[in-house]
Design a protein around this motif. Structure first.
Motif, PDB file in Angstrom:
ATOM      1  N   GLN A 134     -23.465   3.878 -38.607  1.00  0.00           N
ATOM      2  CA  GLN A 134     -22.092   4.480 -38.893  1.00  0.00           C
ATOM      3  C   GLN A 134     -22.493   5.906 -38.733  1.00  0.00           C
ATOM      4  O   GLN A 134     -23.177   6.664 -39.200  1.00  0.00           O
ATOM      5  N   PRO A 135     -20.854   6.301 -38.971  1.00  0.00           N
ATOM      6  CA  PRO A 135     -21.004   8.285 -38.431  1.00  0.00           C
ATOM      7  C   PRO A 135     -20.753   8.417 -39.587  1.00  0.00           C
ATOM      8  O   PRO A 135     -20.287   8.286 -40.924  1.00  0.00           O
ATOM      9  N   GLY A 136     -21.957   9.579 -39.396  1.00  0.00           N
ATOM     10  CA  GLY A 136     -21.588  10.428 -40.762  1.00  0.00           C
ATOM     11  C   GLY A 136     -20.612  12.105 -40.961  1.00  0.00           C
ATOM     12  O   GLY A 136     -20.654  12.245 -40.276  1.00  0.00           O
ATOM     13  N   HIS A 137     -21.333  12.573 -41.513  1.00  0.00           N
ATOM     14  CA  HIS A 137     -21.532  14.370 -41.204  1.00  0.00           C
ATOM     15  C   HIS A 137     -22.368  14.986 -41.655  1.00  0.00           C
ATOM     16  O   HIS A 137     -23.378  14.496 -41.929  1.00  0.00           O
ATOM     17  N   PRO A 138     -22.065  16.306 -41.667  1.00  0.00           N
ATOM     18  CA  PRO A 138     -20.995  17.289 -40.368  1.00  0.00           C
ATOM     19  C   PRO A 138     -21.252  16.991 -38.960  1.00  0.00           C
ATOM     20  O   PRO A 138     -22.035  16.023 -38.669  1.00  0.00           O
ATOM     21  N   VAL A 139     -19.898  16.731 -38.684  1.00  0.00           N
ATOM     22  CA  VAL A 139     -19.358  16.721 -37.222  1.00  0.00           C
ATOM     23  C   VAL A 139     -19.591  17.793 -36.965  1.00  0.00           C
ATOM     24  O   VAL A 139     -18.541  19.017 -37.216  1.00  0.00           O
ATOM     25  N   GLY A 140     -20.016  18.164 -35.615  1.00  0.00           N
ATOM     26  CA  GLY A 140     -19.847  19.752 -34.704  1.00  0.00           C
ATOM     27  C   GLY A 140     -19.348  19.965 -33.619  1.00  0.00           C
ATOM     28  O   GLY A 140     -19.147  18.953 -33.138  1.00  0.00           O
ATOM     29  N   PHE A 141     -18.470  20.649 -33.200  1.00  0.00           N
ATOM     30  CA  PHE A 141     -17.209  21.002 -32.716  1.00  0.00           C
ATOM     31  C   PHE A 141     -17.626  22.057 -32.359  1.00  0.00           C
ATOM     32  O   PHE A 141     -17.792  23.720 -33.072  1.00  0.00           O
ATOM     33  N   SER A 142     -17.646  21.960 -30.094  1.00  0.00           N
ATOM     34  CA  SER A 142     -18.005  24.014 -30.157  1.00  0.00           C
ATOM     35  C   SER A 142     -16.602  24.712 -30.121  1.00  0.00           C
ATOM     36  O   SER A 142     -15.662  23.642 -30.273  1.00  0.00           O
ATOM     37  N   GLN A 143     -17.001  25.679 -29.448  1.00  0.00           N
ATOM     38  CA  GLN A 143     -15.575  26.851 -29.121  1.00  0.00           C
ATOM     39  C   GLN A 143     -14.319  26.251 -28.879  1.00  0.00           C
ATOM     40  O   GLN A 143     -13.089  25.915 -28.436  1.00  0.00           O
ATOM     41  N   GLN A 144     -15.117  25.030 -27.326  1.00  0.00           N
ATOM     42  CA  GLN A 144     -13.942  24.313 -25.661  1.00  0.00           C
ATOM     43  C   GLN A 144     -13.231  23.147 -27.263  1.00  0.00           C
ATOM     44  O   GLN A 144     -12.724  23.374 -26.496  1.00  0.00           O
ATOM     45  N   TRP A 145     -13.241  22.813 -27.926  1.00  0.00           N
ATOM     46  CA  TRP A 145     -12.741  21.885 -28.686  1.00  0.00           C
ATOM     47  C   TRP A 145     -11.668  23.241 -29.593  1.00  0.00           C
ATOM     48  O   TRP A 145     -10.491  21.670 -30.626  1.00  0.00           O
ATOM     49  N   ARG A 146     -11.477  24.023 -29.865  1.00  0.00           N
ATOM     50  CA  ARG A 146     -10.240  25.286 -30.619  1.00  0.00           C
ATOM     51  C   ARG A 146      -8.922  24.515 -30.606  1.00  0.00           C
ATOM     52  O   ARG A 146      -8.567  23.950 -31.322  1.00  0.00           O
TER      53      ARG A 146
END
Length: 184
Positions: A134-146
């Motif tokens: 099951q997908p959970g949190h937190p979900v992390g995104f680098s700056q490239q996804w801004r």
């Protein structure tokens, strides 16, 4: 450095429909000695020593006050969706290296969970905790996804931006537990 984006702009409709009274994020949690839900979540985020930014509604005075008491910046938004809230928070924290997207109704997230995502973002542009597939949190995104995060506007949040082939971390049951309903 990445920071924690606490999304606290929901209307609490499921909570009230299930019989909850008042503001969901201020509901007392028996497992935490009756402390308000958001206080527990915020305390963990603060303990991580990462930057924090809160997105909440302009009428959510208790959340705004807790943020002010702790010197945490807030974006006020009459949000119509999770995506809109995420986009507003990312735009307000443009100088961050990345974002740990965290709904504010998940009191079982730990400091270690935040740190694992930050560490994973050093090697991947996205990272997410899972529990038993099951997908959970937190979900992390680098700056490239801004830019992609700033375009969000639907209730699906960042689901359309998540690349499921990127880093998946094994978590614990708390990474999938939110408090949409009142305690029994």
């Amino acid at each position: 450095m990445p920071g924690i984006l606490l999304i606290a702009a929901g209307k609490g409709e499921r909570y009230r429909a299930a019989g909850g009274k008042g503001e969901k994020l201020m509901a007392p949690l028996s497992a935490h000695h009756g402390r308000p839900l958001f206080s527990v979540v915020l305390e963990t985020a603060i303990a991580s020593q990462l930057p924090i930014h809160i997105v909440t509604r302009p009428d959510n005075i208790p959340i705004i006050q807790l943020a002010a008491d702790n010197g945490i910046a807030v974006t006020l938004l009459n949000s119509q969706s999770m995506g809109e809230s995420i986009a507003a928070g990312v735009k307000a924290t443009d100088d961050w290296d990345g974002w740990l997207i965290q709904p504010a109704d998940m009191p079982e997230i730990t400091v270690r969970d935040y740190h694992r995502i930050v560490q994973a973002l050093q090697h991947s542009s996205q990272a997410r905790l899972y529990w038993q597939e099951q997908p959970g949190h937190p979900v992390g995104f680098s700056q490239q996804w801004r830019d992609a995060l700033c375009q969000l506007c639907n209730e699906e949040g960042a689901k359309n931006v998540i690349n499921h082939s990127l880093l998946r971390l094994n978590g614990h049951p708390g990474v999938v537990i939110d408090r949409d309903f009142p305690e029994e």
